[in-house]
Design a protein around this motif. Structure first.
Motif, PDB file in Angstrom:
ATOM      1  N   TRP A  25       1.231  -0.925  -0.092  1.00 12.56           N
ATOM      2  CA  TRP A  25      -0.097  -0.323  -0.451  1.00 12.56           C
ATOM      3  C   TRP A  25       0.535   1.255  -0.051  1.00 12.56           C
ATOM      4  CZ3 TRP A  25      -4.060   1.383  -1.350  1.00 12.56           C
ATOM      5  CH2 TRP A  25      -4.107   3.139  -1.612  1.00 12.56           C
ATOM      6  N   GLU A  26       1.731   1.510   0.846  1.00 13.82           N
ATOM      7  CA  GLU A  26       2.936   2.503   1.061  1.00 13.82           C
ATOM      8  C   GLU A  26       3.384   2.947  -0.650  1.00 13.82           C
ATOM      9  OE1 GLU A  26       5.104   2.235   3.927  1.00 13.82           O
ATOM     10  OE2 GLU A  26       4.160   1.371   5.274  1.00 13.82           O
ATOM     11  N   GLU A  79      -6.571   1.920   1.614  1.00 20.43           N
ATOM     12  CA  GLU A  79      -5.706   1.294   2.473  1.00 20.43           C
ATOM     13  C   GLU A  79      -6.207   0.703   3.372  1.00 20.43           C
ATOM     14  OE1 GLU A  79      -3.489   5.851   4.341  1.00 20.43           O
ATOM     15  OE2 GLU A  79      -5.323   5.888   3.723  1.00 20.43           O
ATOM     16  N   LYS A  80      -7.308   1.347   3.688  1.00 17.40           N
ATOM     17  CA  LYS A  80      -7.662   0.558   5.336  1.00 17.40           C
ATOM     18  C   LYS A  80      -7.680  -1.277   5.185  1.00 17.40           C
ATOM     19  CE  LYS A  80     -11.597  -0.286   8.475  1.00 17.40           C
ATOM     20  NZ  LYS A  80     -11.745   0.932   9.890  1.00 17.40           N
ATOM     21  N   ASP A 101      -3.771  -2.158   5.195  1.00 16.25           N
ATOM     22  CA  ASP A 101      -2.803  -1.434   6.635  1.00 16.25           C
ATOM     23  C   ASP A 101      -2.637  -2.410   7.322  1.00 16.25           C
ATOM     24  OD1 ASP A 101      -1.951   0.043   8.507  1.00 16.25           O
ATOM     25  OD2 ASP A 101      -4.236   1.009   9.012  1.00 16.25           O
TER      26      ASP A 101
END
Length: 163
Positions: free
Chosen positions: A51-52, A83-84, A87
């Motif tokens: 994700w990053e 993102e959630k 994460d």
């Protein structure tokens, strides 16, 4: 060992689908991957950083282009949901199997949210007796462990005592 585990799992009533490729891991088609610790750690860390990387690339691409900025703005809500979902702190960790008990392994730089979620996961594993269920399944399938071969007595191999 990988082939033996594949044979063992193939003969169980679990929803085992067999070998998967790397692109299957995050597809949603598999819930569990069976691998050694080194491979598991690489997969886990790669997934955590995914994700990053994606987020950083999208922000960089949107920086100089007005259309890309508009698209990025319109996608903001979907990006937050993604993102959630990706994460690592939302999950906290993953069960580490092969130990005699319940163990959750977390990232070394886990934040407070990740530690809290890891503790919740560990409590759920203990409450649902994951380790006991796995051990029971293994004991029931023990005859398949060596592909039908009789397993030597514990502590003996080829008639010799082993430490």
């Amino acid at each position: 060992m990988t082939r033996e585990v594949h044979e063992l799992l193939s003969k169980t009533d679990m929803n085992y689908i067999g070998y998967v490729e790397g692109n299957d891991i995050n597809s949603g088609d598999v819930d569990v991957i069976v691998c050694d610790g080194f491979v598991g750690n690489v997969v886990l860390k790669m997934s955590e950083g995914l994700w990053e990387t994606i987020s950083g690339i999208l922000k960089w691409e949107a920086a100089d282009n007005i259309r890309a900025k508009a698209a990025y703005f319109l996608m903001k809500r979907a990006m937050r949901r993604l993102e959630k979902r990706m994460d690592y702190s939302e999950y906290g960790g993953a069960p580490l199997l092969g130990v005699n008990g319940n163990c959750v392994i977390s990232h070394g730089h886990s934040n407070a949210k990740a530690i809290m979620n890891a503790a919740i996961l560990a409590a759920n594993l203990a409450k649902n007796r994951l380790n006991e269920h796995l051990m029971q399944e293994i004991e029931e399938k023990q005859g398949l462990l060596r592909l039908g071969q009789k397993r030597p007595e514990r502590g003996k191999e080829n008639g010799k005592a082993i430490p």
